[in-house]
Enzyme design. Structure first.
Site, PDB file in Angstrom:
ATOM      1  N   HIS A  55      -7.015   0.829  -0.695  1.00 52.53           N
ATOM      2  CA  HIS A  55      -6.268  -0.127  -1.520  1.00 52.53           C
ATOM      3  C   HIS A  55      -7.080  -1.411  -1.455  1.00 52.53           C
ATOM      4  O   HIS A  55      -7.041  -2.121  -0.460  1.00 52.53           O
ATOM      5  CB  HIS A  55      -4.862  -0.312  -0.958  1.00 52.53           C
ATOM      6  CG  HIS A  55      -3.972  -1.134  -1.828  1.00 52.53           C
ATOM      7  ND1 HIS A  55      -2.693  -1.454  -1.435  1.00 52.53           N
ATOM      8  CD2 HIS A  55      -4.139  -1.698  -3.040  1.00 52.53           C
ATOM      9  CE1 HIS A  55      -2.113  -2.171  -2.391  1.00 52.53           C
ATOM     10  NE2 HIS A  55      -2.981  -2.335  -3.366  1.00 52.53           N
ATOM     11  N   THR A 108       0.815  -1.209   0.000  1.00 56.78           N
ATOM     12  CA  THR A 108       0.000   0.000   0.000  1.00 56.78           C
ATOM     13  C   THR A 108       0.857   1.271   0.000  1.00 56.78           C
ATOM     14  O   THR A 108       0.562   2.201  -0.759  1.00 56.78           O
ATOM     15  CB  THR A 108      -0.980  -0.011   1.190  1.00 56.78           C
ATOM     16  OG1 THR A 108      -1.824  -1.167   1.065  1.00 56.78           O
ATOM     17  CG2 THR A 108      -1.831   1.244   1.232  1.00 56.78           C
ATOM     18  N   GLU A 155       1.092   9.959  -5.284  1.00 54.33           N
ATOM     19  CA  GLU A 155       1.731  11.262  -5.044  1.00 54.33           C
ATOM     20  C   GLU A 155       2.584  11.673  -6.238  1.00 54.33           C
ATOM     21  O   GLU A 155       2.604  12.848  -6.615  1.00 54.33           O
ATOM     22  CB  GLU A 155       2.569  11.227  -3.772  1.00 54.33           C
ATOM     23  CG  GLU A 155       1.743  11.232  -2.514  1.00 54.33           C
ATOM     24  CD  GLU A 155       2.548  11.683  -1.312  1.00 54.33           C
ATOM     25  OE1 GLU A 155       2.586  12.904  -1.052  1.00 54.33           O
ATOM     26  OE2 GLU A 155       3.136  10.805  -0.654  1.00 54.33           O
TER      27      GLU A 155
END
Length: 137
Positions: free
Chosen positions: A72, A38, A46
């Protein structure tokens, strides 16, 4: 104060990678199953947000991640390509809001929202150095 309202809402950025062993949960310390971790998916989200806006920021400025709200929900095995997209959905002063999503070659594996703040790098570095030296920012 620098005005960031010129940043185009709707602009998208992308990032991708092929999952290898270094990207798995056991290697990054987030689990024991040998699938995409994750934290690596979040890093890719990002990176996609950076891709969307960094080239449009004035010299001496960059954005820093300040908030994530993502899920996730599907595993990705080693060897599969994943891609992330980030779409700028709002600009409020120095705050930038993105919708983010990650997919592997078969399905959407995660998504949510991400916020970044634009900083003047020289001033930010000065505050960090003061903190390191024990001064009050």
């Amino acid at each position: 104060m620098v005005d960031f309202s010129h940043l185009p809402v709707g602009r998208e950025g992308t990032a991708e990678l092929i999952v290898d062993d270094a990207h798995t949960a056991p290697r990054v310390g987030s689990g024991r199953v040998r699938v995409l971790a994750t934290p690596v998916m979040i890093n890719l989200m990002e990176a996609a947000a950076l891709d969307a806006v960094e080239a449009l920021l004035p010299a001496g400025h960059q954005s820093l991640g300040i908030k994530l709200d993502v899920s996730h929900h599907a595993a990705t095995p080693v060897g599969m390509r994943i891609s992330a997209t980030a779409r700028l959905v709002g600009v409020d002063g120095r705050r930038l809001r993105f919708e983010v999503e990650a997919s592997d070659e078969k399905e959407v594996i995660g998504g949510g929202t991400h916020e970044r703040v634009v900083v003047n790098v020289a001033r930010f570095d000065e505050r960090v150095q003061k903190k390191l030296l024990g001064s009050t920012p």
